[in-house]
Design a protein around this motif. Structure first.
Motif, PDB file in Angstrom:
ATOM      1  N   ALA A  58     -29.360 -48.321 -20.397  1.00  0.00           N
ATOM      2  CA  ALA A  58     -28.340 -49.024 -19.846  1.00  0.00           C
ATOM      3  C   ALA A  58     -27.185 -48.813 -20.767  1.00  0.00           C
ATOM      4  CB  ALA A  58     -28.607 -50.660 -20.064  1.00  0.00           C
ATOM      5  N   THR A  59     -26.040 -48.542 -20.207  1.00  0.00           N
ATOM      6  CA  THR A  59     -24.652 -48.103 -20.767  1.00  0.00           C
ATOM      7  C   THR A  59     -23.461 -48.889 -20.128  1.00  0.00           C
ATOM      8  OG1 THR A  59     -24.665 -46.058 -19.533  1.00  0.00           O
ATOM      9  CG2 THR A  59     -25.473 -45.933 -21.658  1.00  0.00           C
ATOM     10  N   LEU A  60     -22.398 -49.105 -20.976  1.00  0.00           N
ATOM     11  CA  LEU A  60     -21.231 -49.400 -20.391  1.00  0.00           C
ATOM     12  C   LEU A  60     -20.030 -48.319 -20.383  1.00  0.00           C
ATOM     13  CD1 LEU A  60     -20.876 -52.666 -22.668  1.00  0.00           C
ATOM     14  CD2 LEU A  60     -21.715 -52.661 -20.179  1.00  0.00           C
ATOM     15  N   HIS A  61     -19.381 -48.567 -19.476  1.00  0.00           N
ATOM     16  CA  HIS A  61     -18.369 -47.491 -19.169  1.00  0.00           C
ATOM     17  C   HIS A  61     -16.825 -48.285 -18.635  1.00  0.00           C
ATOM     18  CE1 HIS A  61     -21.541 -44.357 -19.133  1.00  0.00           C
ATOM     19  NE2 HIS A  61     -22.268 -45.247 -18.795  1.00  0.00           N
ATOM     20  N   HIS A  62     -15.778 -47.750 -18.604  1.00  0.00           N
ATOM     21  CA  HIS A  62     -14.590 -48.181 -17.896  1.00  0.00           C
ATOM     22  C   HIS A  62     -15.123 -48.227 -16.353  1.00  0.00           C
ATOM     23  CE1 HIS A  62     -12.191 -46.808 -21.340  1.00  0.00           C
ATOM     24  NE2 HIS A  62     -12.046 -48.164 -21.448  1.00  0.00           N
TER      25      HIS A  62
END
Length: 235
Positions: A58-62
């Motif tokens: 699980a990752t965060l991105h703009h």
């Protein structure tokens, strides 16, 4: 603060994670976008999941760099270690030692190794859960409760002035540096090491009181080990 509020989550991600979504969002912080490596604060983050069988990342991105999605077809995009943010802090924790029930103050080095990235594993019942141990196999870290003073086989520490650096075997994570107070350095030297806590349950920079560590030390998304100082690196 975690990304519970304001994060973009696609219907597909909500459907796959189900009740696990709350824990996933509570384990991520908006550091740097995992696509462009630029700071996320001030811009809307999006949650993306890359799945391979019973493992996922699980990752965060703009939101405009990579909209929220659940990927099972494309190759998993693996960034460099420089793309993830780690936060550290050394807490002085009262610990009951020995049979006499006396409390001693011990140094606990807290590490959130990847604010914007977590690993997930799927249970036999199909529920996804945060897995802090995934990238630490063979290092000697294990979930609490923790009482061991046997040094972790896959981790070392070096102490230079007031900076303690923790290195893990394999190099998949770290190294992690933490600045010690004078008292913390004294305790680390006396113990020839420190208890190292790797967790996705907290951001160490947001802690103001060791009392806040209660859930972490009880095992919430956390693994721990005693890491001994490399005497060659003691200065």
């Amino acid at each position: 603060m975690t990304v519970r509020e304001g994060v973009a989550v696609s219907p597909q991600v909500r459907d796959h994670l189900g009740p696990s979504l709350e824990q996933v969002l509570a384990s991520l912080w908006p550091g740097d976008c995992q696509t462009c490596n630029q700071p996320m604060p001030g811009r809307r983050p999006a949650l993306s999941i890359d799945e391979i069988s019973d493992f996922a990342m699980a990752t965060l991105h703009h939101d405009n760099c990579r909209p929220s999605d659940w990927n099972t077809d494309r190759p998993i995009p693996i960034g460099t270690a420089a793309m993830v943010t780690n936060h550290t802090w050394c807490a002085l924790v009262p610990v009951v030692t020995g049979d006499d029930g006396q409390e001693q103050i011990k140094p606990y080095v807290l590490i959130n190794p990847t604010l914007e990235l977590i690993y997930l594993t799927r249970s036999p019942l199909g529920q996804w859960r945060v897995e802090p141990h995934f990238a630490l196999e063979g290092t000697g870290f294990a979930p609490p409760p923790f009482t061991s003073t046997t040094p972790a086989a896959g981790a070392t520490a070096t102490l230079q002035a007031t900076e303690l650096t923790i290195s893990l075997a394999g190099g998949a994570l770290g190294p992690f540096a933490v600045t010690l107070s004078d008292r913390a350095r004294e305790l680390v030297e006396a113990d020839r090491g420190a208890t190292v806590v790797i967790t996705h349950a907290i951001d160490p920079h947001e802690l103001t009181d060791p009392v806040q560590l209660g859930p972490v030390l009880r095992g919430d998304r956390t693994v721990m080990a005693y890491v001994r100082i490399d005497r060659a690196g003691l200065q």
